[in-house]
Motif scaffolding. Sequence first.
Motif, PDB file in Angstrom:
ATOM      1  N   GLY A  86       0.983  -1.074   0.142  1.00 40.41           N
ATOM      2  CA  GLY A  86       0.093   0.074   0.099  1.00 40.41           C
ATOM      3  C   GLY A  86       1.039   1.212  -0.043  1.00 40.41           C
ATOM      4  N   HIS A  87       0.319   2.448  -0.133  1.00 38.11           N
ATOM      5  CA  HIS A  87       1.055   3.704  -0.085  1.00 38.11           C
ATOM      6  C   HIS A  87       0.556   4.708   1.001  1.00 38.11           C
ATOM      7  N   TYR A  88       1.531   5.120   1.604  1.00 42.82           N
ATOM      8  CA  TYR A  88       1.154   6.279   2.758  1.00 42.82           C
ATOM      9  C   TYR A  88       1.191   7.576   2.249  1.00 42.82           C
ATOM     10  N   SER A 124      -9.577   7.842   0.972  1.00 42.91           N
ATOM     11  CA  SER A 124      -9.708   6.667  -0.114  1.00 42.91           C
ATOM     12  C   SER A 124      -8.348   6.143  -0.633  1.00 42.91           C
ATOM     13  N   ASP A 125      -7.598   7.134  -1.098  1.00 44.04           N
ATOM     14  CA  ASP A 125      -6.377   6.756  -1.881  1.00 44.04           C
ATOM     15  C   ASP A 125      -5.151   7.313  -1.008  1.00 44.04           C
ATOM     16  N   ASP A 126      -4.338   6.350  -0.008  1.00 43.66           N
ATOM     17  CA  ASP A 126      -4.741   5.071   0.053  1.00 43.66           C
ATOM     18  C   ASP A 126      -4.777   4.736   1.408  1.00 43.66           C
ATOM     19  N   GLU A 158       6.050   7.193  -1.835  1.00 40.37           N
ATOM     20  CA  GLU A 158       6.266   7.865  -3.354  1.00 40.37           C
ATOM     21  C   GLU A 158       5.320   7.449  -4.269  1.00 40.37           C
ATOM     22  N   GLU A 159       4.321   6.803  -4.042  1.00 41.03           N
ATOM     23  CA  GLU A 159       3.571   6.163  -5.282  1.00 41.03           C
ATOM     24  C   GLU A 159       2.771   7.110  -5.825  1.00 41.03           C
ATOM     25  N   GLU A 160       2.585   8.301  -5.320  1.00 41.77           N
ATOM     26  CA  GLU A 160       1.794   9.344  -6.078  1.00 41.77           C
ATOM     27  C   GLU A 160       2.806  10.292  -6.781  1.00 41.77           C
ATOM     28  N   SER A 161       4.396  10.255  -6.292  1.00 42.60           N
ATOM     29  CA  SER A 161       5.068  11.007  -7.183  1.00 42.60           C
ATOM     30  C   SER A 161       5.986  10.424  -7.867  1.00 42.60           C
ATOM     31  N   CYS A 185      -4.736  -3.244  -2.018  1.00 41.64           N
ATOM     32  CA  CYS A 185      -5.966  -2.603  -1.771  1.00 41.64           C
ATOM     33  C   CYS A 185      -5.904  -1.078  -2.192  1.00 41.64           C
ATOM     34  N   ASP A 186      -5.882  -0.839  -3.311  1.00 46.60           N
ATOM     35  CA  ASP A 186      -5.917   0.507  -3.858  1.00 46.60           C
ATOM     36  C   ASP A 186      -6.649   0.708  -5.340  1.00 46.60           C
ATOM     37  N   THR A 187      -7.894  -0.082  -5.383  1.00 47.31           N
ATOM     38  CA  THR A 187      -8.648  -0.003  -6.334  1.00 47.31           C
ATOM     39  C   THR A 187      -9.964   0.251  -6.110  1.00 47.31           C
ATOM     40  N   ASN A 188     -10.839   0.219  -7.061  1.00 47.76           N
ATOM     41  CA  ASN A 188     -12.330   0.442  -6.735  1.00 47.76           C
ATOM     42  C   ASN A 188     -13.372  -0.892  -6.931  1.00 47.76           C
ATOM     43  N   MET A 189     -14.473  -0.691  -6.228  1.00 42.85           N
ATOM     44  CA  MET A 189     -15.453  -1.482  -6.502  1.00 42.85           C
ATOM     45  C   MET A 189     -15.840  -1.480  -7.481  1.00 42.85           C
ATOM     46  N   ILE A 197     -12.609  -7.625  -8.419  1.00 40.11           N
ATOM     47  CA  ILE A 197     -11.252  -7.872  -8.377  1.00 40.11           C
ATOM     48  C   ILE A 197     -10.600  -7.080  -9.923  1.00 40.11           C
ATOM     49  N   GLN A 198      -9.572  -6.318  -9.578  1.00 36.55           N
ATOM     50  CA  GLN A 198      -9.299  -5.483 -11.075  1.00 36.55           C
ATOM     51  C   GLN A 198      -7.991  -6.429 -11.392  1.00 36.55           C
ATOM     52  N   THR A 199      -8.120  -7.064 -12.746  1.00 35.98           N
ATOM     53  CA  THR A 199      -7.140  -7.758 -13.373  1.00 35.98           C
ATOM     54  C   THR A 199      -6.325  -7.159 -14.279  1.00 35.98           C
ATOM     55  N   GLY A 203      -0.167   1.279 -17.610  1.00 31.07           N
ATOM     56  CA  GLY A 203       1.042   1.821 -17.193  1.00 31.07           C
ATOM     57  C   GLY A 203       1.192   3.129 -17.418  1.00 31.07           C
ATOM     58  N   LEU A 204       2.207   3.694 -17.017  1.00 27.24           N
ATOM     59  CA  LEU A 204       2.241   5.428 -17.125  1.00 27.24           C
ATOM     60  C   LEU A 204       3.520   5.719 -17.426  1.00 27.24           C
ATOM     61  N   CYS A 205       3.683   6.942 -18.330  1.00 26.84           N
ATOM     62  CA  CYS A 205       4.976   7.563 -18.528  1.00 26.84           C
ATOM     63  C   CYS A 205       4.498   8.888 -18.494  1.00 26.84           C
ATOM     64  N   PHE A 333       1.101   9.790 -20.386  1.00 27.53           N
ATOM     65  CA  PHE A 333       0.643   8.822 -21.155  1.00 27.53           C
ATOM     66  C   PHE A 333       0.140   7.554 -20.315  1.00 27.53           C
ATOM     67  N   ARG A 334      -1.130   7.051 -20.389  1.00 27.96           N
ATOM     68  CA  ARG A 334      -1.538   5.790 -19.896  1.00 27.96           C
ATOM     69  C   ARG A 334      -1.253   4.698 -20.647  1.00 27.96           C
ATOM     70  N   LEU A 335      -0.595   3.447 -20.555  1.00 23.77           N
ATOM     71  CA  LEU A 335      -0.130   2.691 -21.388  1.00 23.77           C
ATOM     72  C   LEU A 335      -0.979   1.450 -21.397  1.00 23.77           C
ATOM     73  N   GLY A 404      -6.617   3.587 -13.858  1.00 22.86           N
ATOM     74  CA  GLY A 404      -5.482   3.958 -13.208  1.00 22.86           C
ATOM     75  C   GLY A 404      -4.204   3.066 -13.231  1.00 22.86           C
ATOM     76  N   SER A 405      -3.063   3.387 -12.340  1.00 26.91           N
ATOM     77  CA  SER A 405      -1.818   2.900 -12.586  1.00 26.91           C
ATOM     78  C   SER A 405      -1.439   2.581 -11.094  1.00 26.91           C
ATOM     79  N   ILE A 406      -0.736   1.505 -10.896  1.00 24.43           N
ATOM     80  CA  ILE A 406       0.086   1.109  -9.615  1.00 24.43           C
ATOM     81  C   ILE A 406       1.104   0.731 -10.019  1.00 24.43           C
ATOM     82  N   ILE A 432     -11.156  10.628  -5.784  1.00 21.93           N
ATOM     83  CA  ILE A 432      -9.370  10.851  -5.398  1.00 21.93           C
ATOM     84  C   ILE A 432      -8.698  11.723  -6.378  1.00 21.93           C
ATOM     85  N   HIS A 433      -7.613  12.279  -5.671  1.00 23.58           N
ATOM     86  CA  HIS A 433      -6.881  13.346  -6.425  1.00 23.58           C
ATOM     87  C   HIS A 433      -7.726  14.494  -6.472  1.00 23.58           C
ATOM     88  N   SER A 434      -8.773  14.682  -6.098  1.00 20.19           N
ATOM     89  CA  SER A 434      -9.494  15.952  -6.342  1.00 20.19           C
ATOM     90  C   SER A 434      -9.862  16.351  -4.854  1.00 20.19           C
TER      91      SER A 434
HETATM   92  N1  BES Z   1      -5.462   4.042  -6.463  1.00 20.83           N
HETATM   93  C1  BES Z   1      -4.754   4.828  -7.649  1.00 20.83           C
HETATM   94  C2  BES Z   1      -4.961   4.206  -8.663  1.00 20.83           C
HETATM   95  C3  BES Z   1      -6.275   3.485  -9.214  1.00 20.83           C
HETATM   96  C4  BES Z   1      -7.362   4.240  -8.991  1.00 20.83           C
HETATM   97  C5  BES Z   1      -6.242   2.321  -9.745  1.00 20.83           C
HETATM   98  C6  BES Z   1      -8.598   3.480  -8.986  1.00 20.83           C
HETATM   99  C7  BES Z   1      -7.454   1.588 -10.046  1.00 20.83           C
HETATM  100  C8  BES Z   1      -8.778   2.338  -9.676  1.00 20.83           C
HETATM  101  C9  BES Z   1      -3.463   5.179  -7.203  1.00 20.83           C
HETATM  102  O1  BES Z   1      -3.022   5.555  -6.059  1.00 20.83           O
HETATM  103  C10 BES Z   1      -2.911   6.327  -8.125  1.00 20.83           C
HETATM  104  O2  BES Z   1      -3.611   7.298  -8.186  1.00 20.83           O
HETATM  105  N2  BES Z   1      -1.981   6.007  -8.804  1.00 20.83           N
HETATM  106  C11 BES Z   1      -1.262   7.058  -9.868  1.00 20.83           C
HETATM  107  C12 BES Z   1      -0.007   6.556 -10.104  1.00 20.83           C
HETATM  108  C13 BES Z   1       0.970   7.668 -10.847  1.00 20.83           C
HETATM  109  C14 BES Z   1       0.846   9.041 -10.188  1.00 20.83           C
HETATM  110  C15 BES Z   1       2.071   6.994 -10.927  1.00 20.83           C
HETATM  111  C16 BES Z   1      -2.291   7.395 -11.112  1.00 20.83           C
HETATM  112  O3  BES Z   1      -2.919   6.293 -11.455  1.00 20.83           O
HETATM  113  O4  BES Z   1      -2.316   8.319 -11.684  1.00 20.83           O
END
Ligand code: BES
Length: 461
Positions: A86-88, A124-126, A158-161, A185-189, A197-199, A203-205, A333-335, A404-406, A432-434
Amino acid sequence: MPELEAVLANIESNLDAAYERLFALLRIRSISTDPAYAQECRACADWHVKDLREIGFEAEARETQGHPIVVGHDRSSTGRSVLFYGHYDVQPVDPLGLWDHDPFEPFIETRPDGSRAIRARGASDDKGQVMTFIEACRAWKAVTGKLPVATTILLEGEEESGGASLPGFLETHADELRADIGLICDTNMWDAKTPAIQTMLRGLCGEEITIHAADRDLHSGFYGSAAANPNRILARILSDLHDADGRVTIPGFYDGVPELPDALRAQWDTLNFDAAAFLGAVGLSVPAGERGRSVLEMVWSRPTCEINGMGGGYQGAGFKTVIPSVASAKVSFRLVFDQDPHAIRKAFREFARKRVPSDCKVEFAEHGAGRAIRFPIEADAFAKTRDALSAEWGRPAVFIGGGGSIPVTAELKQKLGMDVVLAGFALDDDRIHSPNEKYELESFRRGVRSWARVLQELGQH
Ligand code: BES
């Protein structure tokens, strides 16, 4: 199974204390991207170490180049092993003016229909989601003195950065961290009543681009049209990134992006996703992605290019006739599938350089890179988790994709060879993020209960 019943009862009778603990965690301003909050990130790591030790984990905050990484082991069980990640850290809170309350003074809001939510940045996050797992461990330990599985908890700051420290840490601590299965545990229902369960994860760049033109800001009357305007150059680059059909125009961008496999498309069709409601919930109605694609495809299985921030020139009150010397933008970029973040970074830079006049300069800064990932759902741990979630929520858990990306998820697969079960209790409207982020009290309570059941299931061979 009387043991599990006793654990669930223990959770119910200790909920108020669990909220208090979560609130203490939420009060810590662990904004990882802003160096001004480095001490608070450390305080957050220390808080977790103390809390994990209280429930019998051997826990430590490990130093990194950036924020500490918390590692805790509970070796009370010798059976199957799990690594919970998880991330703090949390996202910045600006624009602060859009919050209805102090982002770091958590409280429980009761709505007219009686439903309740925890409001705070990170609810919620996280942080809230992380504590669902830790509270489940606490209850198991309180009732039985041990956990059903050998458990390691890994908490990143450092997950968010960009998560710069974690990949190296995973490599140097591979033997210590490797487990039979990863849990996150960082995803949605799927919706407020249906666990998921998110399968797959995208990715992200991340890239920051800065255009430098004249060596100072200029009077736009004296110099206008003779001197290069970095805002104009930047705007051209950014607007060229997409064509009229919403496709990204960078050469090679879609390499490694197949059409959605039929089986997956069929599975997603059974979810009956309501695209109008999805966009309607945020005040929109016109899908802005690739023409001819469904909204679910756009957010789950197609790559994106988004401009996350841009600036240049005078943005204060009133007006100023200036040609700025600098303009910059943050682009991500989301990959999906097999897209290579490094190839995309390179292609983006070439694409931009071609559009910069010879008397101007362009600079790039890297903000994280991670590949997309998909997990096979046939593995035993996925079935067990699905059974546990279905039992708790009283309806079958569904397998979903996600936008999203983890980044750690792909790293765990690549570096430690581990599959990861992504089970989370956040909702699409958690903001989240808002501003005004929240976590449903039901997400928290049933999330704790869900993990208690998952641990029990995983402990059975
Ligand atoms: N929990 C989110 C990602 C997420 C949200 C996945 C909802 C699935 C459903 C995670 O903490 C997050 O916000 N990750 C960032 C990663 C980035 C900053 C490298 C993202 O997705 O923007």
